[in-house]
Design an enzyme around this catalytic site. Structure first.
Site, short mmCIF file in Angstrom:
data_model
loop_
_atom_site.label_atom_id
_atom_site.label_comp_id
_atom_site.label_asym_id
_atom_site.label_seq_id
_atom_site.Cartn_x
_atom_site.Cartn_y
_atom_site.Cartn_z
CG ASP A 73 24.95 36.02 52.61
OD1 ASP A 73 24.03 36.04 53.44
OD2 ASP A 73 24.74 35.92 51.38
CD GLN A 112 30.64 30.10 57.74
OE1 GLN A 112 31.69 30.31 58.33
NE2 GLN A 112 30.51 30.22 56.43
NE ARG A 150 21.04 34.22 57.01
CZ ARG A 150 21.53 34.76 55.88
NH1 ARG A 150 22.71 34.41 55.41
NH2 ARG A 150 20.84 35.69 55.26
C1 LIG Z 1 18.76 31.12 54.92
C2 LIG Z 1 20.11 30.51 54.79
C3 LIG Z 1 21.21 31.32 54.70
C4 LIG Z 1 22.49 30.77 54.59
N1 LIG Z 1 23.59 31.59 54.61
C5 LIG Z 1 24.83 31.04 54.61
C6 LIG Z 1 25.98 31.84 54.75
O1 LIG Z 1 25.92 33.07 54.88
N2 LIG Z 1 27.19 31.22 54.75
C7 LIG Z 1 27.31 29.85 54.63
O2 LIG Z 1 28.43 29.34 54.67
N3 LIG Z 1 26.21 29.08 54.48
C8 LIG Z 1 24.99 29.63 54.45
N4 LIG Z 1 23.89 28.82 54.33
C9 LIG Z 1 24.05 27.39 53.94
C10 LIG Z 1 24.25 26.51 55.14
O3 LIG Z 1 25.50 26.78 55.72
C11 LIG Z 1 24.20 25.03 54.75
O4 LIG Z 1 25.18 24.74 53.80
C12 LIG Z 1 22.85 24.57 54.20
O5 LIG Z 1 21.80 25.25 54.79
C13 LIG Z 1 22.66 23.07 54.45
O6 LIG Z 1 22.66 22.81 55.81
P1 LIG Z 1 21.33 22.41 56.63
O7 LIG Z 1 21.36 23.16 57.91
O8 LIG Z 1 20.16 22.62 55.80
O9 LIG Z 1 21.57 20.90 57.04
P2 LIG Z 1 22.05 19.61 56.24
O10 LIG Z 1 22.44 18.62 57.29
O11 LIG Z 1 23.04 19.94 55.18
O12 LIG Z 1 20.72 19.17 55.53
C14 LIG Z 1 19.61 18.68 56.23
C15 LIG Z 1 18.60 18.18 55.23
O13 LIG Z 1 18.06 19.30 54.53
C16 LIG Z 1 17.89 19.00 53.17
N5 LIG Z 1 18.72 19.89 52.35
C17 LIG Z 1 19.76 20.66 52.76
N6 LIG Z 1 20.28 21.36 51.73
C18 LIG Z 1 19.56 21.00 50.64
C19 LIG Z 1 19.60 21.38 49.27
N7 LIG Z 1 20.46 22.25 48.81
N8 LIG Z 1 18.69 20.79 48.43
C20 LIG Z 1 17.79 19.90 48.89
N9 LIG Z 1 17.70 19.52 50.18
C21 LIG Z 1 18.57 20.06 51.05
C22 LIG Z 1 18.28 17.57 52.98
O14 LIG Z 1 17.14 16.74 53.08
C23 LIG Z 1 19.18 17.28 54.13
O15 LIG Z 1 19.18 15.93 54.48
C24 LIG Z 1 22.62 29.36 54.51
C25 LIG Z 1 21.51 28.53 54.61
C26 LIG Z 1 20.26 29.09 54.77
C27 LIG Z 1 19.09 28.18 54.92
#
Ligand SMILES: Cc1cc2nc3c(=O)[nH]c(=O)nc-3n(C[C@H](O)[C@H](O)[C@H](O)COP(=O)(O)OP(=O)(O)OC[C@H]3O[C@@H](n4cnc5c(N)ncnc54)[C@H](O)[C@@H]3O)c2cc1C
Length: 306
Positions: free
Chosen positions: A130, A162, A183
């Site tokens: 991660d 990221q 990823r």
């Molecule tokens: C499999 C996976 C691994 C990840 N690994 C890392 C990592 O190693 N390092 C890191 O910094 N980040 C990691 N993340 C988190 C990522 O960086 C984001 O903070 C998170 O995924 C929200 O971004 P989004 O792309 O979903 O878009 P956003 O624009 O944040 O969200 C889009 C839509 O998705 C929905 N949504 C998003 N998050 C949520 C939630 N928590 N609860 C409910 N609805 C939600 C909402 O409807 C929102 O409007 C990971 C995410 C995933 C899915």
């Protein structure tokens, strides 16, 4: 109003963590995002996900560890987890944070622990590293390169990029050259404008740009997002490049947008569910709440009604 910034600041507070871990409401809130506390408890949730056509990445919760004893406990848990996945024939790999392997004690501690885990995971289990806050980006990528290209290369591993970081386009090109599995996510930490884009439009535009590069030239990229616009863009690029579904996978978090997860699998796409477990759930849960502060209000309202 509780804002993203405040929730992310609270995510880093040890005092708040102590309070939350002893608070029933906070514990109940975390359960939406956490599959269980022990290895045994996650077996059933993983089986159910597998039955629905999802693969899984299991994450033993823990980060910013500065006690050698705790680091040793984390390594031991991952070694037991590998055995458990194999013995129960779960369709799962693992995710890991280098600060849980001792990176804040010394990078060598994390590197040695990672090497030990990769050897134990080989040949059948993949270990995703991660990405944490930008203070850790350089050293995380360095440790990844050390093990991936070392004297005895350990290639059953990949990293995370990221799209909110300004540096990520350069990192993606370097990783494509290495043939590394990436990823792609947007990024979950509180970062300054000096290192990160601050508007959603910029973060999203960079996501699409990096995703295109990875889908064109990367090795089995993971498109980690719940954002419908990013997913539509991915499917459009896939069609444009005539990529078969086995060339990449979508990834989403346990408990987030379950209907969309199922829809994508029904449409023939690969989907891996990032599934955390363990009792160190506080910072992870706070970052999930920060992504959608409305979650906090919804959860509190339903609990009060219940
Ligand atoms: C499999 C996976 C691994 C990840 N690994 C890392 C990592 O190693 N390092 C890191 O910094 N980040 C990691 N993340 C988190 C990522 O960086 C984001 O903070 C998170 O995924 C929200 O971004 P989004 O792309 O979903 O878009 P956003 O624009 O944040 O969200 C889009 C839509 O998705 C929905 N949504 C998003 N998050 C949520 C939630 N928590 N609860 C409910 N609805 C939600 C909402 O409807 C929102 O409007 C990971 C995410 C995933 C899915």
């Amino acid at each position: 109003m509780i804002t993203r910034t405040l929730l992310l600041q609270m995510a880093g507070s040890r005092q708040m963590e102590h309070f939350a871990r002893h608070n029933r409401l906070a514990t109940a809130l975390a359960q939406r995002f956490i599959a269980g506390e022990t290895i045994e408890q996650v077996t059933e949730p993983v089986r159910q996900l597998n039955t629905k056509g999802f693969t899984v990445s299991l994450d033993f919760l823990g980060e910013s560890v500065t006690s050698e004893e705790e680091v040793a406990g984390t390594v031991d848990t991952y070694l037991r987890l590998f055995q458990h996945i194999r013995a129960n024939e779960l369709n799962a790999n693992v995710s890991i944070k280098l600060t849980a392997l001792g990176m804040d004690i010394h990078p060598d501690v994390a590197r040695n622990n990672l090497q030990r885990l990769l050897k134990a995971a080989s040949p059948d289990l993949f270990v995703r590293i991660d990405m944490e806050s930008s203070a850790h980006t350089d050293i995380t990528l360095q440790i990844f390169r050390d093990v991936f290209t070392g004297e005895t290369p350990l290639t059953n591993t990949g990293v995370v990029i990221q799209s909110y970081l300004r540096r990520s386009a350069t990192d993606v090109e370097d990783l494509i050259k290495l043939g590394a599995r990436v990823r792609l996510c947007k990024g979950a930490y509180q970062e300054s404008a000096a290192v990160a884009f601050s508007t959603k439009a910029e973060v999203d535009a960079n996501y699409v740009k990096l995703m295109r590069r990875l889908l064109e030239s990367g090795v089995y990229p993971a498109i980690a997002t719940h954002d419908k616009n990013m997913i539509e863009a991915a499917l459009q690029i896939k069609n444009e490049l005539k990529l078969p579904p086995e060339r990449f996978e979508f990834q989403m978090l346990y408990g987030v947008r379950r209907e969309l997860q199922e829809q994508l699998v029904r449409d023939g796409n690969r989907m891996r569910i990032y599934t955390p477990f363990g009792d160190h759930w506080y910072p992870y849960t706070m970052r999930r709440l920060a992504e959608k502060p409305a979650n906090l209000r919804l959860a509190l309202t339903s609990m009060v009604r219940g």
